[in-house]
Enzyme design. Sequence first.
Site: not given
Length: 333
Positions: A55-57, A105, A110, A219
């Site tokens: 998360s955060g994107h 990605k 991931d 990031h």
Amino acid sequence: MKKLINDPKDVVDEAVVGFELAHGDLVTVSHDPIFIVRKDAPVSGKVGLVSGGGSGHEPLHGGFVGFGMLDAAVPGPVFTSPTPDPILAATKAVDSGAGVLHIVKNYTGDVLNFETAADLASADGIEVRTVIVDDDVAVKDSLYTAGRRGVAGTVFVEKIAGAAAERGDDLDAVAAIAEKVNSQVRTMGVALTPCVVPHAGEPSFTLADDEIEIGIGIHGEPGRERIKLEPADAIVDRLLTPILEDLPFASGDKVLLLVNGMGGTPQVELYIVFRHAAQVLAEKGIEVTRTLVGNFVTSLEMQGTSISVLKLDDELTELWDAPVQTAALRWGR
């Protein structure tokens, strides 16, 4: 640290609840394990598309769940990959018997966790293909990756592959389209400020007031170089030149141009960036036939931008134009 949060441990859980309440007409949310699926999943006879990551994107990836794009998104903790269990659960939730495509990605966590989930799904009789997005031209083999990073070009892969699945293409064809898009998109970004990960409570890196980082990752990973702040046009030149040289793009090409905000950049600045990027492409005989400007793949509150250029042909243009209805991208429906 000033953030509109309660407990840092609850950021993702509470954000997903809010997303569900805001977009319940489009999606359904599983809370244990956490994943987001389109309201009508699984769609009979259709290839399912699953993506996800830390998360955060936002709006990546949950904001792209819906008709014509993703069937499911799996949000991990902030800047941290989801584990295989929710990825597997999301894969099962969208499988209608036509197979599932994972769009991943290129970050080590991931890739490994989606690979494990794909193996487990295959053991349960679900056919899974995986496409790794690695559109960033800035660096290779970063702290997070083996090879190039997957960044804002992911939006193009998800939208165009989603349209191919929606029109009824089979799994091999949808995967081939996704691979084609990835092979024809290039991206590079810049950071003007760092971001603060909620559970860390301090900036992820440091920049002096007069410094910027060219080639930053989503990031906060280091880029190519740290330089003094320059006018917008000079920064655009630093981003666009390696993009155009990498594919390479040439006079006569038709392209989709994305100027993406990193989360803290005002829209007015993004249009200044877009203006010069479009002018440079025109001077080189490259025709911008499709456009996108805004926050699509962010890095919390980081100030900065990335530029993505996708070489188009008739099929990719048709698929880009196809109807889409998600929280963050919608037209034609």
